[in-house]
Design a protein around this motif. Structure first.
Motif, PDB file in Angstrom:
ATOM      1  N   GLU B 389       0.842  -1.191   0.000  1.00 54.86           N
ATOM      2  CA  GLU B 389       0.000   0.000   0.000  1.00 54.86           C
ATOM      3  C   GLU B 389       0.880   1.245   0.000  1.00 54.86           C
ATOM      4  N   ASP B 390       0.333   2.360  -0.503  1.00 54.74           N
ATOM      5  CA  ASP B 390       1.034   3.648  -0.436  1.00 54.74           C
ATOM      6  C   ASP B 390       1.353   3.966   1.029  1.00 54.74           C
ATOM      7  N   PRO B 391       2.636   4.188   1.353  1.00 54.08           N
ATOM      8  CA  PRO B 391       2.983   4.408   2.769  1.00 54.08           C
ATOM      9  C   PRO B 391       2.314   5.651   3.356  1.00 54.08           C
ATOM     10  N   ARG B 392       1.907   6.572   2.504  1.00 53.07           N
ATOM     11  CA  ARG B 392       1.225   7.749   3.038  1.00 53.07           C
ATOM     12  C   ARG B 392      -0.109   7.365   3.672  1.00 53.07           C
ATOM     13  N   ALA B 393      -0.749   6.357   3.111  1.00 50.55           N
ATOM     14  CA  ALA B 393      -2.031   5.917   3.665  1.00 50.55           C
ATOM     15  C   ALA B 393      -1.807   5.227   5.009  1.00 50.55           C
ATOM     16  N   ILE B 394      -0.754   4.406   5.067  1.00 51.62           N
ATOM     17  CA  ILE B 394      -0.440   3.724   6.340  1.00 51.62           C
ATOM     18  C   ILE B 394      -0.073   4.776   7.394  1.00 51.62           C
ATOM     19  N   ASN B 395       0.759   5.721   6.981  1.00 53.87           N
ATOM     20  CA  ASN B 395       1.174   6.779   7.903  1.00 53.87           C
ATOM     21  C   ASN B 395      -0.020   7.558   8.434  1.00 53.87           C
ATOM     22  N   ASN B 396      -0.965   7.800   7.550  1.00 49.18           N
ATOM     23  CA  ASN B 396      -2.128   8.584   7.946  1.00 49.18           C
ATOM     24  C   ASN B 396      -2.912   7.870   9.045  1.00 49.18           C
ATOM     25  N   ARG B 397      -3.015   6.558   8.936  1.00 48.79           N
ATOM     26  CA  ARG B 397      -3.728   5.820   9.983  1.00 48.79           C
ATOM     27  C   ARG B 397      -2.925   5.848  11.288  1.00 48.79           C
ATOM     28  N   MET B 398      -1.584   5.744  11.161  1.00 48.70           N
ATOM     29  CA  MET B 398      -0.750   5.761  12.369  1.00 48.70           C
ATOM     30  C   MET B 398      -0.815   7.116  13.070  1.00 48.70           C
ATOM     31  N   LEU B 399      -0.945   8.166  12.253  1.00 49.70           N
ATOM     32  CA  LEU B 399      -0.986   9.516  12.812  1.00 49.70           C
ATOM     33  C   LEU B 399      -2.146   9.653  13.803  1.00 49.70           C
ATOM     34  N   GLY B 400      -3.238   8.923  13.521  1.00 46.26           N
ATOM     35  CA  GLY B 400      -4.366   8.915  14.443  1.00 46.26           C
ATOM     36  C   GLY B 400      -3.964   8.384  15.814  1.00 46.26           C
ATOM     37  N   HIS B 401      -2.914   7.583  15.872  1.00 47.45           N
ATOM     38  CA  HIS B 401      -2.388   7.071  17.139  1.00 47.45           C
ATOM     39  C   HIS B 401      -1.146   7.833  17.566  1.00 47.45           C
ATOM     40  N   LYS B 402      -0.964   9.007  16.984  1.00 52.22           N
ATOM     41  CA  LYS B 402       0.155   9.885  17.331  1.00 52.22           C
ATOM     42  C   LYS B 402       1.515   9.238  17.095  1.00 52.22           C
ATOM     43  N   ILE B 403       1.584   8.484  16.026  1.00 49.49           N
ATOM     44  CA  ILE B 403       2.872   7.945  15.593  1.00 49.49           C
ATOM     45  C   ILE B 403       3.140   8.477  14.196  1.00 49.49           C
ATOM     46  N   VAL B 404       4.334   9.060  14.018  1.00 48.66           N
ATOM     47  CA  VAL B 404       4.710   9.559  12.693  1.00 48.66           C
ATOM     48  C   VAL B 404       5.541   8.472  12.017  1.00 48.66           C
ATOM     49  N   GLY B 405       5.029   7.960  10.903  1.00 47.50           N
ATOM     50  CA  GLY B 405       5.681   6.843  10.208  1.00 47.50           C
ATOM     51  C   GLY B 405       6.888   7.298   9.405  1.00 47.50           C
ATOM     52  N   GLY B 406       7.477   6.342   8.699  1.00 41.76           N
ATOM     53  CA  GLY B 406       8.674   6.630   7.898  1.00 41.76           C
ATOM     54  C   GLY B 406       8.387   7.586   6.746  1.00 41.76           C
ATOM     55  N   LEU B 407       9.441   8.099   6.162  1.00 41.97           N
ATOM     56  CA  LEU B 407       9.328   9.088   5.089  1.00 41.97           C
ATOM     57  C   LEU B 407       9.063   8.400   3.747  1.00 41.97           C
ATOM     58  N   PRO B 408       7.899   8.640   3.135  1.00 40.87           N
ATOM     59  CA  PRO B 408       7.638   8.056   1.813  1.00 40.87           C
ATOM     60  C   PRO B 408       8.689   8.555   0.817  1.00 40.87           C
ATOM     61  N   LEU B 409       9.253   7.649   0.032  1.00 37.31           N
ATOM     62  CA  LEU B 409      10.409   8.017  -0.800  1.00 37.31           C
ATOM     63  C   LEU B 409      10.053   8.394  -2.232  1.00 37.31           C
ATOM     64  N   LYS B 410       8.777   8.241  -2.582  1.00 38.94           N
ATOM     65  CA  LYS B 410       8.374   8.447  -3.971  1.00 38.94           C
ATOM     66  C   LYS B 410       8.751   9.834  -4.482  1.00 38.94           C
ATOM     67  N   LYS B 411       8.641  10.825  -3.589  1.00 34.28           N
ATOM     68  CA  LYS B 411       8.932  12.202  -3.981  1.00 34.28           C
ATOM     69  C   LYS B 411      10.380  12.346  -4.470  1.00 34.28           C
ATOM     70  N   PHE B 412      11.300  11.664  -3.812  1.00 30.67           N
ATOM     71  CA  PHE B 412      12.719  11.793  -4.152  1.00 30.67           C
ATOM     72  C   PHE B 412      13.173  10.700  -5.120  1.00 30.67           C
ATOM     73  N   TYR B 413      12.581   9.503  -5.004  1.00 25.45           N
ATOM     74  CA  TYR B 413      12.989   8.355  -5.812  1.00 25.45           C
ATOM     75  C   TYR B 413      11.724   7.702  -6.370  1.00 25.45           C
ATOM     76  N   PRO B 414      11.180   8.256  -7.458  1.00 26.70           N
ATOM     77  CA  PRO B 414       9.902   7.741  -7.984  1.00 26.70           C
ATOM     78  C   PRO B 414       9.955   6.236  -8.245  1.00 26.70           C
ATOM     79  N   GLU B 415      11.137   5.730  -8.622  1.00 28.79           N
ATOM     80  CA  GLU B 415      11.242   4.313  -8.956  1.00 28.79           C
ATOM     81  C   GLU B 415      11.068   3.416  -7.733  1.00 28.79           C
ATOM     82  N   LEU B 416      11.158   3.979  -6.552  1.00 28.04           N
ATOM     83  CA  LEU B 416      11.013   3.160  -5.344  1.00 28.04           C
ATOM     84  C   LEU B 416       9.546   2.996  -4.926  1.00 28.04           C
ATOM     85  N   GLY B 417       8.645   3.611  -5.672  1.00 27.74           N
ATOM     86  CA  GLY B 417       7.208   3.362  -5.500  1.00 27.74           C
ATOM     87  C   GLY B 417       6.725   3.501  -4.073  1.00 27.74           C
TER      88      GLY B 417
END
Lengths: 496, 460
Positions: B389-417
């Motif tokens: 799944e897109d890590p931004r979606a996972i992060n968004n759910r974690m944010l509801g529990h006040k946890i900031v997830g890892g940095l999605p890399l697509k912005k810097f490395y599109p090939e890393l999906g």
């Protein structure tokens, strides 16, 4: 001392060696919580990359660290101790509330990559400060990314270059007055421009006729400090701007001396195309013994597309965000968004002042400089009698007859309980004494300063040798700078 | 106004003494048509209590109760011993100017000398400067320094160097006539040495790598140095995570090290101020940018410290200077000095070990459900996890529990999906790791039944 000073009294200060000299194995000042995950075998994970030894890193206890740095601190002069009359440096009071708000959890512990929806507070600070600085400068767009004044200059000249290149007219030269700060020519070189010097006239201002003659289609911009480093407002600024603009050049203003203008006049109103500010000068963020600074660059609208990435925008849903999609941007000049902690402090300063406080601040800064000028006229040579704004530049011409130069007078000032003024700058004044009191000095402190400087002028006549060997009251006497440069010792090493 | 120390009577007396009637007379040099005859439109003067409340509100909007949790990528959340702020809050340090007047600046000067010594020890170099703006500008200035030393212009850059560092380098290089050749990373996350060998030519001034690199992977510095030196090029190593040097062999084969010392006691502060620093071999010191403190003696033979080798700097050399830098990050360097003193020789190693262990545990947990990339090379405390799944979606759910997830890399490395960069420090608890692991597991399990929903909402 021949003339006792009411400002300062000698007192004992503690001796202290280097921290490495107090170190011994087994002392420690740290304790980590128990590891709540399984231990790992670092050697197995890292192989040859496993570090064997941390060399001479110190091993000391907490009380020793507190005493060490506290003792060192007492060997410094500081604004908190007294007037710091460094010209062009604007050593003003650093308000304590700035330090408190910059350390609030959400600001001090905010991660630059945390999601925008939990960054609204930081974004609001960026936006509010930007709006305030645009109103103060009369400019139309701004970047807060540059980390210091010289970094702002670089950002500004990158935008100048981008502007000319977009017009298919890459230009080669930057004009810089001979009174300019050294960062101006160094910056121009970094951006790949040739530097052409512009001579000042007899009043200490830009020679408008000479500028007119030197200006041509090869010149990308003029970098002008206003008021200039003599503390003189460039009265023909509108003509200067017109000459630049008529031949397609831009007017860049070095905002180092903005403390003379805030609330009284706006560079955007007198023809400036782009400029940087020094938050650590005009907007009270601490100098910290050499940094951090912060050097926002404000521009007119036609330069807006070239601002460094990213810029803060308001999104359709009303929240704030970063816009990275800036195809004409000069790029990035620094990772992340700039020295954010300094934005917090500068904004707190603007809030504490409001429009009336900012104007009064400027008026007091100019009042203080002129009061000192009046008080020292006669005792010291004033090479340019043109009216002063926030700083005044004397020369050591009278004292040089006794072989005493500006640096000697500056060192003697230390014995009177003051930090020296700026010496030997600007370059157009041989033996310059550049004095900027800022608004933070009460009349009593200014009177003590004038008295001290007057007293030193007398000492120069009566006992020049004593002035030449000053300071006499500090922990160390004058240090051998030649030996330091000839045989550099740049780190501690254990005795072998 | 409470910061202004004058009574109306003082002002009148001073105007009288100057010989002018009103303050406006002192502003006469400003042509009348440009004078501002209205109030600035900035917020009204506020009381201290109002200022504190305004910023408290901003602090709350900024996740005051969310620790950075799993974000790293060049800005690291480490514990800051309280004595750091106790020391840097002394007015004698933070309200002092640059120590040009040595006799009244020995405190700052000696502290910087100690900083230079500790950074030299930590990086395995012979000499370090008094600081640069940050890691990105330190890396850029180090590359420009290498170009001066080698008298060559071309630069080979690993794509695994922090993307924003590379952007800064590109900005400067464009105007320095310095062509950049960017090299891809291999399957291990490291630089491919065959590519590197081909890319280095007789025109190459230097090779720029980062280690641990942006993916958290260690580069083989010795091998890269050997390839660079063989063709007469220099090696510049950027280090974004200074704490790693507590347990990692420093890049002794490098010619120049560009360090970001933020990890050493400087707050995250939404990206700045941080503390860059350049370290190098003593033979290269005269091409090093930035201030340097040296030891010397006074007229009585007593040890003292001064700013030295100033002929490299802009205030002496103007357009011929090594750099235009003037103001640096002195107060942050002091924070780092106190931090390094607190942890010292033994603590820095133990601290780094905890970071290593936390990340190893997290990678193992996350790896049970998702794919951990770049497995075949050693790493420090960051690692890349690819989810379905897109890590931004996972992060968004974690944010509801006040946890900031890892940095999605697509912005810097599109090939890393759908890959994200996760970081653990000594501040990351096992509970947080297990909770985050649970979210990743849940995402992988439920992906087929629950299509991507709210990724856009968290998109940067």
């Amino acid at each position: 001392m021949k003339h006792p000073t009411p400002k300062a009294t000698r007192h004992v200060s503690q001796n202290e060696g280097l921290i490495f000299e107090k170190s011994s194995p087994g002392k420690m000042a740290w304790k980590l919580p128990p590891l709540d995950v399984p231990e790992v075998d670092a050697q197995r994970l890292l192989g040859a990359s496993r570090r064997k030894d941390l060399g001479n890193m110190p091993e000391v206890s907490e009380i020793e660290i507190i005493r060490h740095f506290t003792r060192l601190s007492t060997w410094n002069y500081a604004i908190d101790l007294g007037m710091y009359p460094l010209g062009s440096c604007t050593m003003k009071y650093n308000p304590r509330v700035n330090e408190v708000v910059a350390r609030l959890d959400g600001l001090a512990n905010g991660h630059p990559y945390q999601p925008e929806k939990v960054s609204q507070g930081a974004l609001r600070i960026l936006k509010t400060l930007s709006e305030c600085l645009l109103e103060i400068t009369g400019m139309e767009a701004i970047t807060l990314q540059p980390a210091a004044g010289a970094h702002g200059e670089l950002t500004g000249l990158l935008m100048v270059r981008a502007h000319h290149q977009t017009k298919g007219d890459p230009r080669k030269k930057i004009l810089i007055p001979d009174s300019a700060h050294g960062t101006n020519p160094a910056t121009a070189a970094t951006v790949g421009y040739a530097v052409e010097n512009l001579k000042s006239n007899a009043q200490g201002m830009v020679d408008v006729a000479a500028l007119s003659a030197q200006m041509n289609e090869e010149v990308a911009a003029l970098m002008l400090t206003n008021p200039n480093t003599l503390g003189i407002f460039e009265q023909e600024i509108h003509k200067i701007a017109d000459i630049m603009h008529a031949k397609g050049g831009l007017l860049y203003m070095d905002g180092a001396n903005m403390n003379a203008l805030v609330g009284k006049v706006r560079p955007g109103d007198f023809g400036v195309d782009l400029m940087h500010l020094n938050l650590h000068k005009t907007f009270s963020t601490p100098h910290g013994g050499g940094g951090p600074g912060s050097g926002p660059v404000a521009v007119k609208q036609f330069l807006e597309p070239f601002l460094p990435r990213p810029v803060v925008i308001t999104k359709p849903d009303g929240t704030l965000g970063f816009d990275y999609d800036r195809p004409r941007s000069v790029g990035r000049v620094r990772a992340f968004y700039g020295n954010f902690g300094m934005f917090v402090r500068a904004l707190a300063y603007i809030f504490a002042n409001g429009p009336d406080g900012l104007r009064q601040t400027t008026e007091d800064a100019v009042l203080n400089a002129n009061y000192i000028r009046k008080g020292l006229e006669g005792a010291y040579d004033l090479p340019y009698p043109t009216p002063s704004m926030h700083e005044v530049v004397f020369s050591d011409k009278l004292q040089a007859k006794q072989g005493v130069r500006t640096m000697d007078i500056a060192k003697r000032l230390i014995d009177y309980g003051f930090h020296p003024y700026t010496t030997a700058f600007p370059l157009i004044v041989p033996g310059a004494l550049m004095i900027e009191p800022s608004e933070s000095e009460p009349k009593e402190e200014l009177d003590l300063f004038i008295e001290a400087m007057g007293s030193i002028a007398e000492e120069v006549e009566e006992d020049p040798a004593m002035v030449l060997s000053a300071p006499h009251t500090t922990r160390v006497s004058r240090l051998d700078e030649v030996a330091a440069a000839r045989n550099p010792v740049l780190r501690w090493k254990p005795k072998s | 106004m409470r910061y202004l120390p004058k009574s109306p009577a003082d002002r009148r007396a001073m105007l009288n003494s100057i010989g002018v009637r009103s303050i406006d007379d002192l502003f006469a040099p400003i042509p009348a048509e440009y004078r501002l005859n209205r109030d600035l439109k900035v917020p009204r003067q506020m009381a201290e209590a109002e200022i504190v409340e305004w910023f408290r509100e901003r602090s709350r909007e900024n996740g005051a109760d969310y620790p950075a949790t799993f974000l790293g990528a060049g800005a690291y959340y480490h514990y800051r011993p309280v004595i750091i702020d106790a020391m840097v809050s002394r007015g004698e340090f933070f309200t002092a100017y640059t120590p040009y007047q040595a006799e009244v600046s020995q405190g700052t000067l000696q502290a910087i000398f100690e900083f230079q010594t500790m950074i030299s020890e930590l990086t395995g170099m012979e000499v370090a400067n008094a600081s640069m703006y940050d890691g990105s500008t330190a890396a850029t200035e180090a590359v420009m320094m290498a170009a001066r030393l080698s008298r060559r212009r071309s630069v080979v850059v690993a794509r695994s160097v922090h993307p924003e560092y590379r952007e800064v380098l590109a900005t400067y290089a464009a105007h320095q006539n310095m062509p950049l050749v960017t090299l891809p990373y291999a399957e291990s996350g490291q630089l491919n040495h065959k590519d590197l060998e081909r890319a280095i030519t007789e025109e190459t001034a230097c090779v720029l790598i980062q280690s641990p690199n942006f993916f958290g992977t260690l580069e083989d510095v010795a091998a890269v140095a050997e390839l660079a030196h063989r063709k007469g090029a220099l090696l510049v190593v950027a280090i974004a995570e200074a704490v790693s040097l507590g347990i990692l062999e420093p890049p002794r084969q490098a010619d120049i090290v560009a360090l970001e010392a933020q990890s050493l006691g400087v707050p995250l502060g939404f990206g700045g101020p941080y503390c860059g620093v350049i370290a190098t071999r003593i033979e290269y010191v005269r091409q090093m940018p930035g201030r340097l403190v040296g030891q010397t003696t006074d007229r009585k033979g007593k040890r003292g410290f001064v700013l030295t080798l100033a002929t490299r700097e802009q205030h002496i050399r103007r357009e011929k200077a090594t750099s235009n830098i003037c103001t640096n990050q002195a107060l942050m360097a002091l924070m780092a000095t106190v931090f390094m003193t607190v942890y010292g020789k033994t603590g820095l190693e133990e601290l780094a070990k905890q970071n290593l262990a936390k990340a190893a545990y997290a990678a193992e947990q996350f790896g049970k459900h998702a794919k951990v990339l770049f497995q075949n090379a050693p790493r420090f405390h960051e690692f890349v996890v690819e989810t379905s799944e897109d890590p931004r979606a996972i992060n968004n759910r974690m944010l509801g529990h006040k946890i900031v997830g890892g940095l999605p890399l697509k912005k810097f490395y599109p090939e890393l999906g759908n890959a994200a960069l996760w970081c653990c420090t000594e501040m990351t608890t096992r509970t947080a790791i297990d909770t985050a692991g649970g979210f990743i597991a849940e995402s992988e399990r439920s992906l087929k039944s629950a299509p991507e929903t709210d990724a856009e909402e968290v998109a940067r």
